[in-house]
Design an enzyme around this catalytic site. Structure first.
Site, PDB file in Angstrom:
ATOM      1  N   GLY A 198      19.658  29.216 -12.605  1.00 52.49           N
ATOM      2  CA  GLY A 198      19.325  28.344 -11.473  1.00 52.49           C
ATOM      3  C   GLY A 198      20.403  28.381 -10.407  1.00 52.49           C
TER       4      GLY A 198
ATOM      5  N   GLY B 133      19.842  26.923  -6.854  1.00 52.24           N
ATOM      6  CA  GLY B 133      19.412  25.528  -6.714  1.00 52.24           C
ATOM      7  C   GLY B 133      20.533  24.628  -6.222  1.00 52.24           C
ATOM      8  N   LEU B 134      20.221  23.348  -6.119  1.00 51.13           N
ATOM      9  CA  LEU B 134      21.203  22.353  -5.645  1.00 51.13           C
ATOM     10  C   LEU B 134      22.472  22.387  -6.501  1.00 51.13           C
ATOM     11  CD1 LEU B 134      21.937  19.650  -4.083  1.00 51.13           C
ATOM     12  CD2 LEU B 134      20.660  18.455  -5.855  1.00 51.13           C
ATOM     13  N   VAL B 135      22.325  22.263  -7.796  1.00 49.37           N
ATOM     14  CA  VAL B 135      23.503  22.198  -8.671  1.00 49.37           C
ATOM     15  C   VAL B 135      24.032  23.598  -8.987  1.00 49.37           C
ATOM     16  CG1 VAL B 135      24.389  21.386 -10.878  1.00 49.37           C
ATOM     17  CG2 VAL B 135      22.634  20.066  -9.715  1.00 49.37           C
TER      18      VAL B 135
ATOM     19  N   TYR C  13       9.112  14.674 -18.205  1.00 50.69           N
ATOM     20  CA  TYR C  13      10.401  15.328 -17.867  1.00 50.69           C
ATOM     21  C   TYR C  13      11.507  14.795 -18.775  1.00 50.69           C
ATOM     22  CZ  TYR C  13      14.433  16.141 -14.613  1.00 50.69           C
ATOM     23  OH  TYR C  13      15.625  16.487 -14.011  1.00 50.69           O
TER      24      TYR C  13
ATOM     25  N   LYS D  62      13.962  16.688 -21.521  1.00 45.32           N
ATOM     26  CA  LYS D  62      15.433  16.622 -21.452  1.00 45.32           C
ATOM     27  C   LYS D  62      16.015  16.094 -22.765  1.00 45.32           C
ATOM     28  CE  LYS D  62      16.140  18.089 -17.238  1.00 45.32           C
ATOM     29  NZ  LYS D  62      16.784  19.401 -17.032  1.00 45.32           N
TER      30      LYS D  62
HETATM   31  N1  LIG Z   1      18.581  16.934  -8.354  1.00 46.99           N
HETATM   32  C1  LIG Z   1      18.839  15.839  -9.036  1.00 46.99           C
HETATM   33  O1  LIG Z   1      18.894  14.740  -8.478  1.00 46.99           O
HETATM   34  C2  LIG Z   1      19.078  15.916 -10.506  1.00 46.99           C
HETATM   35  C3  LIG Z   1      19.034  17.102 -11.216  1.00 46.99           C
HETATM   36  N2  LIG Z   1      19.280  17.090 -12.561  1.00 46.99           N
HETATM   37  C4  LIG Z   1      19.236  18.331 -13.355  1.00 46.99           C
HETATM   38  O2  LIG Z   1      20.185  19.254 -12.845  1.00 46.99           O
HETATM   39  C5  LIG Z   1      19.691  20.588 -13.023  1.00 46.99           C
HETATM   40  C6  LIG Z   1      19.680  21.311 -11.692  1.00 46.99           C
HETATM   41  O3  LIG Z   1      18.802  20.623 -10.816  1.00 46.99           O
HETATM   42  P1  LIG Z   1      18.707  20.965  -9.259  1.00 46.99           P
HETATM   43  O4  LIG Z   1      19.783  21.906  -8.912  1.00 46.99           O
HETATM   44  O5  LIG Z   1      18.553  19.684  -8.553  1.00 46.99           O
HETATM   45  O6  LIG Z   1      17.321  21.710  -9.196  1.00 46.99           O
HETATM   46  P2  LIG Z   1      16.818  22.784  -8.140  1.00 46.99           P
HETATM   47  O7  LIG Z   1      15.345  22.673  -8.102  1.00 46.99           O
HETATM   48  O8  LIG Z   1      17.574  22.687  -6.876  1.00 46.99           O
HETATM   49  O9  LIG Z   1      17.227  24.154  -8.839  1.00 46.99           O
HETATM   50  C7  LIG Z   1      16.601  24.591 -10.003  1.00 46.99           C
HETATM   51  C8  LIG Z   1      16.677  26.084 -10.041  1.00 46.99           C
HETATM   52  O10 LIG Z   1      15.964  26.549 -11.189  1.00 46.99           O
HETATM   53  C9  LIG Z   1      15.184  27.657 -10.827  1.00 46.99           C
HETATM   54  N3  LIG Z   1      14.005  27.796 -11.681  1.00 46.99           N
HETATM   55  C10 LIG Z   1      13.069  26.855 -11.933  1.00 46.99           C
HETATM   56  N4  LIG Z   1      12.118  27.381 -12.726  1.00 46.99           N
HETATM   57  C11 LIG Z   1      12.468  28.659 -12.981  1.00 46.99           C
HETATM   58  C12 LIG Z   1      11.900  29.707 -13.733  1.00 46.99           C
HETATM   59  N5  LIG Z   1      10.745  29.539 -14.404  1.00 46.99           N
HETATM   60  N6  LIG Z   1      12.516  30.898 -13.760  1.00 46.99           N
HETATM   61  C13 LIG Z   1      13.664  31.095 -13.075  1.00 46.99           C
HETATM   62  N7  LIG Z   1      14.276  30.143 -12.351  1.00 46.99           N
HETATM   63  C14 LIG Z   1      13.665  28.933 -12.308  1.00 46.99           C
HETATM   64  C15 LIG Z   1      14.758  27.366  -9.407  1.00 46.99           C
HETATM   65  O11 LIG Z   1      14.390  28.547  -8.737  1.00 46.99           O
HETATM   66  P3  LIG Z   1      13.087  28.492  -7.753  1.00 46.99           P
HETATM   67  O12 LIG Z   1      13.365  27.385  -6.791  1.00 46.99           O
HETATM   68  O13 LIG Z   1      13.047  29.841  -7.170  1.00 46.99           O
HETATM   69  O14 LIG Z   1      11.922  28.182  -8.658  1.00 46.99           O
HETATM   70  C16 LIG Z   1      16.017  26.733  -8.830  1.00 46.99           C
HETATM   71  O15 LIG Z   1      16.896  27.698  -8.313  1.00 46.99           O
HETATM   72  C17 LIG Z   1      18.312  20.458 -13.660  1.00 46.99           C
HETATM   73  O16 LIG Z   1      18.419  20.577 -15.048  1.00 46.99           O
HETATM   74  C18 LIG Z   1      17.909  19.049 -13.311  1.00 46.99           C
HETATM   75  O17 LIG Z   1      17.001  18.544 -14.248  1.00 46.99           O
HETATM   76  C19 LIG Z   1      19.572  15.945 -13.217  1.00 46.99           C
HETATM   77  C20 LIG Z   1      19.640  14.757 -12.568  1.00 46.99           C
HETATM   78  C21 LIG Z   1      19.401  14.637 -11.165  1.00 46.99           C
HETATM   79  C1  LIG Z   2      16.764  12.322 -10.486  1.00 49.55           C
HETATM   80  C2  LIG Z   2      15.585  11.534 -10.904  1.00 49.55           C
HETATM   81  O1  LIG Z   2      14.557  11.660  -9.921  1.00 49.55           O
HETATM   82  C3  LIG Z   2      13.309  11.014 -10.178  1.00 49.55           C
HETATM   83  O2  LIG Z   2      13.444   9.658 -10.326  1.00 49.55           O
HETATM   84  P1  LIG Z   2      13.805   8.652  -9.197  1.00 49.55           P
HETATM   85  O3  LIG Z   2      15.216   8.254  -9.329  1.00 49.55           O
HETATM   86  O4  LIG Z   2      12.824   7.560  -9.198  1.00 49.55           O
HETATM   87  O5  LIG Z   2      13.707   9.591  -7.920  1.00 49.55           O
HETATM   88  P2  LIG Z   2      13.354   9.601  -6.407  1.00 49.55           P
HETATM   89  O6  LIG Z   2      14.552  10.108  -5.730  1.00 49.55           O
HETATM   90  O7  LIG Z   2      12.107  10.362  -6.175  1.00 49.55           O
HETATM   91  O8  LIG Z   2      13.056   8.083  -5.995  1.00 49.55           O
HETATM   92  C4  LIG Z   2      14.007   7.070  -6.025  1.00 49.55           C
HETATM   93  C5  LIG Z   2      13.437   5.815  -5.425  1.00 49.55           C
HETATM   94  O9  LIG Z   2      13.319   6.012  -4.016  1.00 49.55           O
HETATM   95  C6  LIG Z   2      12.035   5.611  -3.581  1.00 49.55           C
HETATM   96  N1  LIG Z   2      11.672   6.318  -2.342  1.00 49.55           N
HETATM   97  C7  LIG Z   2      11.538   5.731  -1.133  1.00 49.55           C
HETATM   98  N2  LIG Z   2      11.128   6.615  -0.216  1.00 49.55           N
HETATM   99  C8  LIG Z   2      11.052   7.814  -0.871  1.00 49.55           C
HETATM  100  C9  LIG Z   2      10.689   9.103  -0.424  1.00 49.55           C
HETATM  101  O10 LIG Z   2      10.342   9.357   0.729  1.00 49.55           O
HETATM  102  N3  LIG Z   2      10.752  10.101  -1.363  1.00 49.55           N
HETATM  103  C10 LIG Z   2      11.120   9.876  -2.663  1.00 49.55           C
HETATM  104  N4  LIG Z   2      11.177  10.910  -3.522  1.00 49.55           N
HETATM  105  N5  LIG Z   2      11.441   8.623  -3.099  1.00 49.55           N
HETATM  106  C11 LIG Z   2      11.392   7.617  -2.220  1.00 49.55           C
HETATM  107  C12 LIG Z   2      11.157   5.895  -4.773  1.00 49.55           C
HETATM  108  O11 LIG Z   2       9.927   5.215  -4.699  1.00 49.55           O
HETATM  109  C13 LIG Z   2      12.049   5.430  -5.913  1.00 49.55           C
HETATM  110  O12 LIG Z   2      11.962   4.051  -6.058  1.00 49.55           O
HETATM  111  C14 LIG Z   2      12.683  11.461 -11.428  1.00 49.55           C
HETATM  112  O13 LIG Z   2      12.099  12.621 -11.192  1.00 49.55           O
HETATM  113  C15 LIG Z   2      13.661  11.505 -12.595  1.00 49.55           C
HETATM  114  O14 LIG Z   2      13.136  12.360 -13.541  1.00 49.55           O
HETATM  115  C16 LIG Z   2      15.071  11.902 -12.251  1.00 49.55           C
HETATM  116  O15 LIG Z   2      15.783  12.421 -13.062  1.00 49.55           O
END
Ligand SMILES: NC(=O)C1=CN([C@@H]2O[C@H](COP(=O)(O)OP(=O)(O)OC[C@H]3O[C@@H](n4cnc5c(N)ncnc54)[C@H](OP(=O)(O)O)[C@@H]3O)[C@@H](O)[C@H]2O)C=CC1
Ligand SMILES: C[C@H]1O[C@H](OP(=O)(O)OP(=O)(O)OC[C@H]2O[C@@H](n3cnc4c(=O)[nH]c(N)nc43)[C@H](O)[C@@H]2O)[C@@H](O)[C@@H](O)C1=O
Length: 360
Positions: A11, A14-16, A137, A141
């Protein structure tokens, strides 16, 4: 980790994942590998096996997953459970098969119960029912944590798990349907401001459409016009946000400084560093580590802060037909703090940096 060790970041775009690659490079690691989704579909068991056979990575960061905000999790429930289980099964199992020295699995704080005592300590895992909107999800996890734990206990691997809070930063997902709250609000409020200031070319470009009519129609679907922006839910839920580059720094810090044997608590609840023989006589629990700031904010306050930073003069309104999700999920990061790591970027500064990045 040795500076020239082969490190696979799953990944990596991606973001992380992208932040982990940058952090590793900055710390002098020279042999980092990654594959795009197109080059390697992590759902494909055979392709993942071939990749590990060919590349033989020594360390693995598992930052690839199916990720999305509250509505995406609630809508694409089957995809979230299937893809996450499949990706982590493939990578964790092949890491065992190919003698990976250490793997880090990235979970999420949604593994904790919906009505978890606050702040959430690692040992509150599996103590009561989950939040419904992201249950598929979260179950994937939890399976990932238990898979790492089980392989360690049965096969003597060194797989560690971290549970990050809500993250944001460069390379975030800004799709208004599928993204998390912070990038969604930046984009919605930014577009409303552009409409308000009649910067129509910029809003058309931002949305990748051809005409102003299309842009306005698209934004109207998400409750955005030149005078107001829709916020999902009541605005009352509280969330904790961590800058993605801090998250990456914590991940690399833990890969450098923690092994599985250092991470768990025994039945008696004390931290232990007992040997693998001693491990066999104990119930091992809570091997994951929270990554968070320990500070949260309501969604209403978050929206107002973003509005102020962007400089939008219109109104915010709350659509309670959209889900709130968990009302509060604040990590207790004391385990991480006791190891000597603490976040650097506070939320307001992070939002300013993120908005700057978004505009560029
Ligand atoms: N973002 C958040 O707020 C949070 C994230 N996490 C966890 O942190 C980790 C990273 O998340 P984040 O960086 O946000 O996610 P992103 O969606 O930004 O990145 C995920 C990456 O995984 C790749 N990927 C997904 N499916 C496949 C696949 N089938 N084959 C190959 N590559 C794949 C995506 O590529 P592509 O886009 O091309 O599909 C992407 O580059 C995850 O485990 C997530 O659950 C945990 C808590 C909060
Ligand atoms: C990282 C985390 O992310 C998800 O959980 P979540 O924390 O609820 O994530 P969220 O960012 O989408 O929302 C946070 C709050 O914000 C409110 N909200 C307002 N306005 C918008 C809006 O425009 N978009 C979104 N997405 N949310 C909105 C929304 O209604 C909620 O009350 C899970 O996938 C979970 O699996 C997980 O791990």
């Amino acid at each position: 980790m040795e500076k020239n060790a082969k490190i696979y970041v799953a990944g990596h775009r991606g973001l992380v994942g992208s932040a982990i690659v940058n952090n590793l490079k900055a710390k002098g690691y020279t042999n980092i590998i990654g594959k795009t989704h197109k080059e390697l579909d992590l759902l494909d068991q055979k392709a993942v096996k071939t990749f590990f056979e060919t590349e033989k990575p020594e360390y693995v960061f598992l930052a690839a997953a199916k990720v999305g905000g509250i509505v995406a999790n609630n809508t694409y429930r089957a995809d979230f459970i299937y893809e996450n289980l499949q990706i982590q099964n493939n990578i964790i199992h092949q890491s065992y098969k190919h003698n990976v020295k250490k793997l880090m699995f990235l979970g999420s704080t949604c593994i904790y119960p919906k009505n978890c005592p606050q702040p959430m300590k690692e040992e509150y895992l599996l103590t009561s029912e989950l939040e419904y909107t992201n249950e598929p999800y979260a179950i994937a996890k939890i399976a990932g944590i238990k898979m790492c734990e089980s392989y360690n206990l049965q096969y003597g691997t060194n797989f560690i798990s971290v549970m990050p809070t809500n993250l944001y930063g460069p390379n975030d997902n800004f799709d208004l349907e599928k993204s998390h709250v912070l990038p969604a609000l930046i984009r919605k409020i930014h577009c409303a401001k552009l409409l308000n200031e009649k910067k129509y070319d910029e809003v058309i470009q931002d949305l990748g459409v051809n005409t102003l009519i299309e842009a306005k129609a698209y934004l109207a679907n998400f409750g955005v016009d030149e005078n107001r922006v829709e916020i999902w839910g009541s605005g009352k839920p509280r969330r904790e946000f961590l800058w993605s580059e801090d998250m990456a720094d914590a991940c690399v810090f833990l890969m450098e400084n923690r092994d599985f044997k250092d991470t768990y608590t025994t039945q008696e609840g004390s931290n232990t560093t007992c040997s693998s023989n001693e491990v066999k006589n104990k119930e091992i629990r809570n091997t994951h580590i929270n990554i968070g700031t320990g500070v949260d904010i309501s969604i209403k306050e978050l929206a107002e802060t973003i509005k102020e930073i962007i400089g939008f003069q219109g109104d915010l309104y709350f659509n309670t037909d959209k889900p709130d999700g968990t009302m509060k999920k604040l990590t207790d990061p004391s385990k991480l703090h006791s190891l000597g790591w603490k976040h650097k970027v506070e939320l307001r500064k992070g939002i300013e940096k993120m908005y700057e990045w978004y505009q560029q």
